[in-house]
Scaffold this motif. Structure first.
Motif, mmCIF file in Angstrom:
data_model
loop_
_atom_site.group_PDB
_atom_site.id
_atom_site.type_symbol
_atom_site.label_atom_id
_atom_site.label_comp_id
_atom_site.label_asym_id
_atom_site.label_seq_id
_atom_site.Cartn_x
_atom_site.Cartn_y
_atom_site.Cartn_z
ATOM 1 N N PRO A 108 0.789 -1.239 0.000
ATOM 2 C CA PRO A 108 0.000 0.000 0.000
ATOM 3 C C PRO A 108 0.822 1.291 0.000
ATOM 4 O O PRO A 108 0.322 2.318 -0.444
ATOM 5 N N GLN A 109 2.035 1.265 0.474
ATOM 6 C CA GLN A 109 2.841 2.489 0.524
ATOM 7 C C GLN A 109 3.645 2.720 -0.747
ATOM 8 O O GLN A 109 4.250 3.784 -0.915
ATOM 9 N N ALA A 110 3.667 1.763 -1.651
ATOM 10 C CA ALA A 110 4.539 1.854 -2.828
ATOM 11 C C ALA A 110 3.776 2.332 -4.059
ATOM 12 O O ALA A 110 2.713 1.801 -4.380
ATOM 13 N N PRO A 111 4.327 3.324 -4.765
ATOM 14 C CA PRO A 111 3.761 3.636 -6.073
ATOM 15 C C PRO A 111 4.018 2.455 -7.009
ATOM 16 O O PRO A 111 4.871 1.611 -6.731
ATOM 17 N N ILE A 112 3.267 2.407 -8.104
ATOM 18 C CA ILE A 112 3.384 1.291 -9.048
ATOM 19 C C ILE A 112 4.025 1.791 -10.331
ATOM 20 O O ILE A 112 3.631 2.819 -10.879
#
Length: 149
Positions: A108-112
């Motif tokens: 959830p904390q990581a951009p894709i």
């Protein structure tokens, strides 16, 4: 549409075979791009395989890589593919919605990040991805990095 998400060790031999056939049909044969699809990442412990089944046939696939596997601080979606006979009914959009949602759930904390074929930039933009950087050639196909914050 039935979606499954599995690590390499959880894939059955039949599932592995089906996903490799689908990737070869599209990336190597259809796109006439001879490249080494088996890059060593499929069996990495922080890589998941998203498989889309319709009537017992694999018709959609994407590879989800945890942050820091290939790109620092970014989850990565790669090997996005739909079977040619299943195109035209929104399956690609379902695949991207599902892949993006799974990345957001898992990390959830990581951009894709994804490396998109440049001609598909509009498609990915519809799913919240924005271009990052300049276009580049990968296997003689023009690509662009795209990020979904």
């Amino acid at each position: 549409m039935d979606w499954t998400l599995k690590g390499f060790d959880a894939l059955s031999l039949h599932e592995l075979y089906d996903l490799l056939v689908l990737r070869s049909r599209v990336f190597v044969v259809e796109q006439t791009c001879p490249f080494l699809d088996l890059d060593g990442l499929d069996k990495h412990s922080d890589v998941l395989h998203l498989l889309g089944w319709q009537n017992g046939e694999l018709v959609a696939y994407a590879r989800l890589l945890a942050p820091n596997v290939v790109k620092p601080d970014f989850a990565v979606i790669g090997r996005v593919v739909t079977a040619p006979e299943a195109r035209g009914g929104g399956l690609g959009h379902q695949l991207m919605e599902t892949a993006s949602a799974e990345c957001e759930r898992l990390w959830p904390q990581a951009p894709i990040y994804l490396g998109a074929q440049a001609r598909l930039q509009g498609f990915y933009s519809r799913h919240g991805y924005r271009p990052e950087g300049e276009t580049y050639l990968e296997d003689d196909i023009l690509h662009i990095g795209m990020v979904r914050p």
